[in-house]
Design a protein around this motif. Structure first.
Motif, mmCIF file in Angstrom:
data_model
loop_
_atom_site.group_PDB
_atom_site.id
_atom_site.type_symbol
_atom_site.label_atom_id
_atom_site.label_comp_id
_atom_site.label_asym_id
_atom_site.label_seq_id
_atom_site.Cartn_x
_atom_site.Cartn_y
_atom_site.Cartn_z
ATOM 1 N N THR A 2 3.715 -8.701 -11.572
ATOM 2 C CA THR A 2 3.205 -9.009 -10.332
ATOM 3 C C THR A 2 2.257 -7.388 -9.881
ATOM 4 O OG1 THR A 2 5.108 -10.011 -9.639
ATOM 5 C CG2 THR A 2 3.557 -9.389 -7.878
ATOM 6 N N THR A 3 0.978 -8.224 -9.486
ATOM 7 C CA THR A 3 -0.035 -7.171 -8.998
ATOM 8 C C THR A 3 -0.027 -7.148 -7.539
ATOM 9 O OG1 THR A 3 -1.401 -7.183 -10.982
ATOM 10 C CG2 THR A 3 -2.453 -6.358 -8.988
ATOM 11 N N PHE A 4 0.056 -5.824 -6.832
ATOM 12 C CA PHE A 4 0.082 -5.951 -5.378
ATOM 13 C C PHE A 4 -1.215 -5.290 -4.716
ATOM 14 C CE2 PHE A 4 4.591 -5.853 -6.946
ATOM 15 C CZ PHE A 4 5.130 -6.788 -5.921
ATOM 16 N N ILE A 5 -1.896 -6.217 -3.960
ATOM 17 C CA ILE A 5 -3.012 -5.727 -3.440
ATOM 18 C C ILE A 5 -2.901 -5.467 -1.863
ATOM 19 C CG2 ILE A 5 -5.391 -6.614 -3.120
ATOM 20 C CD1 ILE A 5 -4.718 -6.278 -6.017
ATOM 21 N N ALA A 6 -3.507 -4.325 -1.628
ATOM 22 C CA ALA A 6 -3.260 -3.763 -0.240
ATOM 23 C C ALA A 6 -4.256 -4.618 0.936
ATOM 24 C CB ALA A 6 -3.244 -2.279 0.064
ATOM 25 N N HIS A 7 -3.745 -5.315 1.730
ATOM 26 C CA HIS A 7 -4.618 -6.110 2.471
ATOM 27 C C HIS A 7 -5.091 -5.348 3.738
ATOM 28 C CE1 HIS A 7 -4.817 -9.271 5.966
ATOM 29 N NE2 HIS A 7 -5.712 -9.571 5.228
ATOM 30 N N ARG A 8 -6.327 -5.178 3.548
ATOM 31 C CA ARG A 8 -7.048 -4.247 4.567
ATOM 32 C C ARG A 8 -6.555 -2.645 4.471
ATOM 33 N NH1 ARG A 8 -6.908 -8.575 9.282
ATOM 34 N NH2 ARG A 8 -7.471 -10.300 7.961
ATOM 35 N N GLY A 9 -5.953 -2.383 3.321
ATOM 36 C CA GLY A 9 -5.086 -1.122 3.204
ATOM 37 C C GLY A 9 -3.745 -1.497 3.469
ATOM 38 N N ALA A 10 -2.977 -0.232 3.641
ATOM 39 C CA ALA A 10 -1.676 -0.311 3.983
ATOM 40 C C ALA A 10 -1.659 -0.394 5.719
ATOM 41 C CB ALA A 10 -0.994 0.787 3.459
ATOM 42 N N SER A 11 -1.891 -1.652 5.995
ATOM 43 C CA SER A 11 -2.291 -2.221 7.273
ATOM 44 C C SER A 11 -1.183 -2.222 8.357
ATOM 45 C CB SER A 11 -3.286 -3.166 7.421
ATOM 46 O OG SER A 11 -2.888 -4.151 6.817
ATOM 47 N N THR A 12 0.080 -2.188 7.786
ATOM 48 C CA THR A 12 1.125 -2.179 8.805
ATOM 49 C C THR A 12 1.626 -0.561 9.302
ATOM 50 O OG1 THR A 12 2.110 -4.140 8.045
ATOM 51 C CG2 THR A 12 3.713 -2.472 8.884
ATOM 52 N N ALA A 13 1.199 0.420 8.172
ATOM 53 C CA ALA A 13 1.315 1.732 8.502
ATOM 54 C C ALA A 13 0.134 2.545 9.563
ATOM 55 C CB ALA A 13 1.178 2.517 7.068
ATOM 56 N N TYR A 14 -0.982 1.949 9.211
ATOM 57 C CA TYR A 14 -2.213 2.500 9.716
ATOM 58 C C TYR A 14 -3.099 1.248 10.126
ATOM 59 C CZ TYR A 14 -0.530 6.839 8.440
ATOM 60 O OH TYR A 14 0.406 8.136 8.185
ATOM 61 N N ALA A 15 -4.025 1.538 11.039
ATOM 62 C CA ALA A 15 -4.767 0.395 11.466
ATOM 63 C C ALA A 15 -5.612 -0.162 10.508
ATOM 64 C CB ALA A 15 -5.759 0.976 12.554
ATOM 65 N N GLU A 16 -5.784 -1.482 10.362
ATOM 66 C CA GLU A 16 -6.575 -2.129 9.177
ATOM 67 C C GLU A 16 -7.968 -1.557 8.985
ATOM 68 O OE1 GLU A 16 -8.362 -6.192 11.027
ATOM 69 O OE2 GLU A 16 -6.159 -6.262 11.081
#
Length: 295
Positions: A2-16
């Motif tokens: 499985t490949t994991f693509i960060a949606h708008r970055g790590a956008s739970t940790a920091y603002a998208e």
């Protein structure tokens, strides 16, 4: 795998879409970085999702009316967290252009997929696509290989807009293009494709025809990738299995729940777009048998 693509970055940790979100995504080991691109008033390709400023900044109004310098004077991050480590850039560095994100991916010095979503409708029409490709060419993007120069960064493009994909197809191989789809009501689909348009029978028919044209491009291979939402996959599991069996690239969004991830992996989906790449990878690994284990 499985490949994991960060949606708008790590956008739970920091603002998208902020520098902090992307720096964190790379630190978290994300396999790819997803971004939405739009044009500013001065023609810069900027990372921004909404057509307006209201949700993700301390300003209001339309994004396309602002220059890049004006955007960089806004607070685009403290709505998520005001705590920015020095390694993640200061307040003035949080708004990114596509070129700056490309540079961040290259600096990671490892394989990274840069996933670029073209946002439409755009007041600039397909000047958005042309400016996007120009920004990538400035980083030695090669259309045939998809790579940025001699780096291990590869670029692919996606959109809900069939006309965007058709425009890109003159410069981009079909394998690097992806149609995005969602499971929507007629009214929601019209609003998505033509904001502010009443969902008349004619508007619904036009919207459904546009989606059908995109699906035809996928079916005949002109567009190699398919990017459904979790809701679409839940509603059409047999279609997902068929596309996987055909060897198509499926990248599903937005997958933050481990139960959704398990369901998608069971269908054969190989790419998951998530706001929490590190956490989802760990959670999914904890539920999967180790390689070589007996079934």
């Amino acid at each position: 795998m499985t490949t994991f693509i960060a949606h708008r970055g790590a956008s739970t940790a920091y603002a998208e879409h902020t520098r902090a979100a992307y720096v964190q995504a790379l630190a978290d080991g994300a396999d790819g970085l997803e971004c939405d691109v739009q044009l500013t008033a001065d023609g810069e390709v900027v990372l921004w999702h909404d057509p307006t400023l209201d949700r993700t900044s301390d300003a209001t109004g339309d994004l396309h009316d602002r220059t890049l310098a004006e955007l960089r004077g806004l607070d685009t991050f403290s709505w998520r967290t005001a705590d920015l480590p020095t390694s993640h850039g200061d307040a003035a560095a949080q708004v990114l252009t596509l070129g700056e994100l490309a540079a961040l991916a290259i600096e990671a010095d490892r394989p990274v997929v840069l996933v670029v979503e073209l946002k439409h409708p755009s007041p600039f029409g397909h000047a958005l696509e042309d400016a996007t490709l120009a920004a990538l060419r400035a980083h030695a993007w090669d259309s045939a290989s998809g790579r940025l120069g001699e780096s291990d960064v590869t670029v692919c493009f996606m959109s809900f807009s069939t006309s965007s994909l058709e425009h890109l197809a003159s410069d981009v191989p079909g394998d690097a293009l992806m149609l995005l789809v969602d499971e929507l009501s007629d009214a929601a689909l019209v609003e998505d494709l033509a904001p502010g348009t009443e969902a008349t029978p004619e508007a619904v028919a036009s919207a459904r025809a546009a989606v059908g044209r995109g699906l035809a491009l996928v079916a005949d291979g002109a567009v190699g990738g398919f990017g459904p939402s979790v809701a679409w996959c839940r509603a059409h599991p047999d279609e997902v299995r068929d596309l996987v069996a055909q060897g198509r690239t499926l990248r599903v969004w937005t997958v933050d729940d481990v139960a959704d991830a398990e369901f998608l992996v069971s269908l054969g989906v190989g790419e998951l777009t998530t706001n929490t790449p590190r956490e989802l990878r760990a959670a999914l690994a904890a539920t999967q048998p180790p390689p070589g284990a007996a079934a």
